[in-house]
Design a protein around this motif. Sequence first.
Motif, PDB file in Angstrom:
ATOM      1  N   LEU A 255       0.788  -1.387  -0.052  1.00 33.03           N
ATOM      2  CA  LEU A 255       0.092  -0.103  -0.016  1.00 33.03           C
ATOM      3  C   LEU A 255       0.899   1.362  -0.090  1.00 33.03           C
ATOM      4  O   LEU A 255       0.419   2.258  -0.710  1.00 33.03           O
ATOM      5  CB  LEU A 255      -0.856   0.140   1.162  1.00 33.03           C
ATOM      6  N   HIS A 256       1.933   1.302   0.666  1.00 35.51           N
ATOM      7  CA  HIS A 256       2.900   2.319   0.770  1.00 35.51           C
ATOM      8  C   HIS A 256       3.222   2.384  -0.824  1.00 35.51           C
ATOM      9  O   HIS A 256       3.671   3.754  -1.053  1.00 35.51           O
ATOM     10  CB  HIS A 256       3.958   1.995   1.656  1.00 35.51           C
ATOM     11  N   ASP A 266      12.789   0.714  -0.780  1.00 42.47           N
ATOM     12  CA  ASP A 266      13.471   1.034   0.494  1.00 42.47           C
ATOM     13  C   ASP A 266      12.740   2.141   1.022  1.00 42.47           C
ATOM     14  O   ASP A 266      12.459   2.019   2.144  1.00 42.47           O
ATOM     15  CB  ASP A 266      14.734   1.579   0.043  1.00 42.47           C
ATOM     16  N   ARG A 267      12.271   3.204   0.262  1.00 38.71           N
ATOM     17  CA  ARG A 267      11.503   4.124   0.899  1.00 38.71           C
ATOM     18  C   ARG A 267      10.104   3.625   1.386  1.00 38.71           C
ATOM     19  O   ARG A 267       9.487   4.203   2.518  1.00 38.71           O
ATOM     20  CB  ARG A 267      11.302   5.254  -0.075  1.00 38.71           C
ATOM     21  N   ALA A 268       9.493   2.611   0.740  1.00 36.98           N
ATOM     22  CA  ALA A 268       8.328   2.114   1.265  1.00 36.98           C
ATOM     23  C   ALA A 268       8.437   1.319   2.701  1.00 36.98           C
ATOM     24  O   ALA A 268       7.908   1.471   3.501  1.00 36.98           O
ATOM     25  CB  ALA A 268       7.790   1.022   0.154  1.00 36.98           C
ATOM     26  N   MET A 269       9.736   0.702   2.462  1.00 35.54           N
ATOM     27  CA  MET A 269      10.139  -0.061   3.878  1.00 35.54           C
ATOM     28  C   MET A 269      10.182   1.108   5.138  1.00 35.54           C
ATOM     29  O   MET A 269       9.847   0.826   6.261  1.00 35.54           O
ATOM     30  CB  MET A 269      11.358  -0.819   3.743  1.00 35.54           C
ATOM     31  N   GLU A 270      11.000   1.977   4.804  1.00 37.35           N
ATOM     32  CA  GLU A 270      11.133   3.114   5.511  1.00 37.35           C
ATOM     33  C   GLU A 270       9.632   3.642   6.207  1.00 37.35           C
ATOM     34  O   GLU A 270       9.531   4.057   7.389  1.00 37.35           O
ATOM     35  CB  GLU A 270      11.923   4.362   5.107  1.00 37.35           C
ATOM     36  N   ALA A 271       8.884   3.866   4.959  1.00 40.27           N
ATOM     37  CA  ALA A 271       7.545   4.490   5.680  1.00 40.27           C
ATOM     38  C   ALA A 271       6.789   3.463   6.489  1.00 40.27           C
ATOM     39  O   ALA A 271       5.998   3.777   7.404  1.00 40.27           O
ATOM     40  CB  ALA A 271       6.719   4.798   4.270  1.00 40.27           C
ATOM     41  N   TRP A 272       6.792   2.232   6.126  1.00 38.52           N
ATOM     42  CA  TRP A 272       6.236   1.218   6.950  1.00 38.52           C
ATOM     43  C   TRP A 272       6.849   1.035   8.514  1.00 38.52           C
ATOM     44  O   TRP A 272       6.067   0.934   9.374  1.00 38.52           O
ATOM     45  CB  TRP A 272       6.598  -0.332   6.348  1.00 38.52           C
ATOM     46  N   GLN A 273       8.286   1.353   8.493  1.00 42.52           N
ATOM     47  CA  GLN A 273       8.759   1.282   9.947  1.00 42.52           C
ATOM     48  C   GLN A 273       8.372   2.559  10.670  1.00 42.52           C
ATOM     49  O   GLN A 273       8.055   2.349  11.604  1.00 42.52           O
ATOM     50  CB  GLN A 273      10.355   1.162   9.671  1.00 42.52           C
ATOM     51  N   GLU A 274       8.453   3.606  10.072  1.00 45.78           N
ATOM     52  CA  GLU A 274       8.064   4.901  10.631  1.00 45.78           C
ATOM     53  C   GLU A 274       6.490   4.766  11.050  1.00 45.78           C
ATOM     54  O   GLU A 274       6.263   5.114  12.228  1.00 45.78           O
ATOM     55  CB  GLU A 274       8.072   5.729   9.421  1.00 45.78           C
ATOM     56  N   ALA A 279       3.181   3.641  15.960  1.00 40.17           N
ATOM     57  CA  ALA A 279       2.127   2.987  16.685  1.00 40.17           C
ATOM     58  C   ALA A 279       2.628   2.396  17.806  1.00 40.17           C
ATOM     59  O   ALA A 279       2.052   1.628  18.447  1.00 40.17           O
ATOM     60  CB  ALA A 279       1.719   1.958  15.671  1.00 40.17           C
ATOM     61  N   GLY A 280       3.905   2.442  18.068  1.00 42.28           N
ATOM     62  CA  GLY A 280       4.365   2.340  19.335  1.00 42.28           C
ATOM     63  C   GLY A 280       5.467   1.169  19.538  1.00 42.28           C
ATOM     64  O   GLY A 280       5.839   0.794  20.852  1.00 42.28           O
ATOM     65  N   ALA A 281       6.131   0.538  18.470  1.00 41.09           N
ATOM     66  CA  ALA A 281       6.956  -0.355  18.708  1.00 41.09           C
ATOM     67  C   ALA A 281       8.242   0.235  19.122  1.00 41.09           C
ATOM     68  O   ALA A 281       9.036  -0.578  19.667  1.00 41.09           O
ATOM     69  CB  ALA A 281       7.399  -0.801  17.195  1.00 41.09           C
ATOM     70  N   GLY A 282       8.701   1.425  18.901  1.00 46.13           N
ATOM     71  CA  GLY A 282       9.814   1.811  19.644  1.00 46.13           C
ATOM     72  C   GLY A 282       9.640   2.174  21.181  1.00 46.13           C
ATOM     73  O   GLY A 282      10.584   2.020  21.792  1.00 46.13           O
ATOM     74  N   SER A 283       8.608   2.788  21.281  1.00 46.97           N
ATOM     75  CA  SER A 283       8.265   3.444  22.609  1.00 46.97           C
ATOM     76  C   SER A 283       8.525   2.054  23.782  1.00 46.97           C
ATOM     77  O   SER A 283       8.731   2.348  24.740  1.00 46.97           O
ATOM     78  CB  SER A 283       7.234   4.151  22.746  1.00 46.97           C
ATOM     79  N   TYR A 354      14.481 -18.382  22.671  1.00 51.55           N
ATOM     80  CA  TYR A 354      13.214 -17.583  22.527  1.00 51.55           C
ATOM     81  C   TYR A 354      13.287 -16.808  21.369  1.00 51.55           C
ATOM     82  O   TYR A 354      14.371 -16.826  20.667  1.00 51.55           O
ATOM     83  CB  TYR A 354      13.478 -16.623  23.691  1.00 51.55           C
ATOM     84  N   GLU A 355      12.317 -16.064  20.847  1.00 51.76           N
ATOM     85  CA  GLU A 355      12.480 -15.052  19.962  1.00 51.76           C
ATOM     86  C   GLU A 355      11.565 -14.079  20.009  1.00 51.76           C
ATOM     87  O   GLU A 355      10.715 -14.119  20.740  1.00 51.76           O
ATOM     88  CB  GLU A 355      12.077 -16.083  18.486  1.00 51.76           C
ATOM     89  N   ILE A 356      11.790 -12.940  19.159  1.00 53.51           N
ATOM     90  CA  ILE A 356      11.050 -11.657  19.090  1.00 53.51           C
ATOM     91  C   ILE A 356       9.932 -12.009  18.076  1.00 53.51           C
ATOM     92  O   ILE A 356      10.239 -12.402  16.869  1.00 53.51           O
ATOM     93  CB  ILE A 356      11.960 -10.545  18.726  1.00 53.51           C
ATOM     94  N   ASP A 357       8.656 -12.058  18.380  1.00 54.96           N
ATOM     95  CA  ASP A 357       7.617 -12.068  17.683  1.00 54.96           C
ATOM     96  C   ASP A 357       7.288 -11.115  16.690  1.00 54.96           C
ATOM     97  O   ASP A 357       6.859 -11.028  15.660  1.00 54.96           O
ATOM     98  CB  ASP A 357       6.318 -12.513  18.485  1.00 54.96           C
ATOM     99  N   ASP A 358       7.284  -9.932  17.479  1.00 52.35           N
ATOM    100  CA  ASP A 358       7.009  -8.566  16.506  1.00 52.35           C
ATOM    101  C   ASP A 358       8.132  -8.092  15.716  1.00 52.35           C
ATOM    102  O   ASP A 358       9.083  -7.617  15.847  1.00 52.35           O
ATOM    103  CB  ASP A 358       6.820  -7.349  17.422  1.00 52.35           C
ATOM    104  N   ARG A 359       7.684  -8.374  14.351  1.00 46.98           N
ATOM    105  CA  ARG A 359       8.586  -7.966  13.247  1.00 46.98           C
ATOM    106  C   ARG A 359       8.997  -6.541  13.297  1.00 46.98           C
ATOM    107  O   ARG A 359      10.164  -6.215  12.999  1.00 46.98           O
ATOM    108  CB  ARG A 359       8.091  -8.350  11.868  1.00 46.98           C
ATOM    109  N   ALA A 360       8.331  -5.678  13.523  1.00 42.67           N
ATOM    110  CA  ALA A 360       8.335  -4.332  13.443  1.00 42.67           C
ATOM    111  C   ALA A 360       9.549  -3.951  14.740  1.00 42.67           C
ATOM    112  O   ALA A 360      10.412  -3.249  14.323  1.00 42.67           O
ATOM    113  CB  ALA A 360       7.193  -3.528  13.978  1.00 42.67           C
ATOM    114  N   VAL A 361       9.578  -4.616  15.942  1.00 36.88           N
ATOM    115  CA  VAL A 361      10.326  -4.384  16.826  1.00 36.88           C
ATOM    116  C   VAL A 361      11.796  -4.927  16.545  1.00 36.88           C
ATOM    117  O   VAL A 361      12.724  -4.429  16.634  1.00 36.88           O
ATOM    118  CB  VAL A 361       9.672  -4.891  18.418  1.00 36.88           C
ATOM    119  N   LEU A 362      11.548  -6.269  15.924  1.00 31.84           N
ATOM    120  CA  LEU A 362      12.887  -6.853  15.364  1.00 31.84           C
ATOM    121  C   LEU A 362      13.804  -6.118  14.513  1.00 31.84           C
ATOM    122  O   LEU A 362      14.777  -5.699  14.746  1.00 31.84           O
ATOM    123  CB  LEU A 362      12.633  -8.248  15.104  1.00 31.84           C
TER     124      LEU A 362
END
Length: 373
Positions: A255-256, A266-274, A279-283, A354-362
Amino acid sequence: MSLAFDLPYFPRNGLLEEVLKVYESGFKQGVTLFAPRRQGKTSFVKHELVPAARELGWQTIYVDLWKRRGEPELALVEALEATVEQRQSGLRRKLKLKQVKAKAKGPGGEVESTMEPISHSPEGVLENRLDAALTALVGNRRTLLILDEVQALAGAKRDDFVAALRTVIQKLQGHLVVFYTGSSRDGLNSMFRLQKAPLFASAMPVHLPDLGDDFIEDRLVFLAERSQAQVNKEALERVFDDLGKTPEFLNEVILHLIIANDGNIDRAMEAWQEAHREAGAGSVLSDLRPIELAVMELLAQRDHPTVYSAEALSFVQNAVGKSEVVAAAKIQSAIKKLAKLDLVAATGRKSGDYEIDDRAVLLQLRKRWTTNG
Ligand SMILES: Nc1ncnc2c1ncn2[C@@H]1O[C@H](COP(=O)(O)OP(=O)(O)OP(=O)(O)O)[C@@H](O)[C@H]1O
Ligand SMILES: [Mg+2]
């Protein structure tokens, strides 16, 4: 990022056939599908399993146990009772209509009601209500019961409840088959795999097959029909890999790409991560203690060791510095906290894995690692 619409569903190769084969063979009465969050379990149920079951003439009952995970037992019983209620009132309407028609025809045409009202006084014992409702619903029809996010029941406060569920399911064998989904491997182990687990060995596990090449091609066609963007297939495949093969995330990147209309992946991935950072992945990360963050960083490494290994200990020690002495017990309590926050999950493959489930956080952690480290 919440999206106004979903991209088209893409079938999971072979999974439906595998599930139906288990039911048709009668080998097991249940099937479990456990996979991490957002991978597409519910979508599979709605887009493939339920339509196929209906086509076979089965009735289907779907219960989501996640919505009221604080009281999963009550959620299940009330959902079943509500369905019974709904069907009976539907039947009552039909009967009335028949009665009216019969009366119109003349005397002697009365229709006798064959409905057995089921009692479900809210104060009745929950296990009995479960038995009554499920038995009434199934009757003698071939029925598929879907319990979505069944691990919620692992936290059931009543010890006997899951055992009672197993008993009533067994009683209805021959008519009833069950499909269990879940996203917690701990839940899977504690409900199905351990010797003393209440549903031990009652269901056959199936694996959610990764979406592959044909899915990528399908998304490229979707993209080409809606934008001028020229996107290279290998690049999109790489992105899908980085996204942990999570279809929801790839859909968002697509969609991006459509919005930007430039094919710059690459820019679409940036926008996705942003969008996910917002949405809180960083906080979530910034609220962690140093040792917890260090454990997250460890788990973000590709091919990382198990968390209690000497290698892991020295990695974490290095990351937190001299101010704190890291011992296995400290790692253990960090892991406990991270699991509670749904940031990590045991893979169930070996102990301490163990593993990290949330891809955005990973991805965020990996990025920090490459920019800082
Ligand atoms: N096979 C698929 N084809 C296309 N998109 C999919 C597919 N499976 C999942 N998705 C996308 O991913 C989203 C999340 O999927 P779904 O809700 O089914 O995951 P889930 O595993 O049930 O997650 P949760 O554990 O959070 O309940 C869907 O809304 C849809 O956009
Ligand atoms: Mg789901």
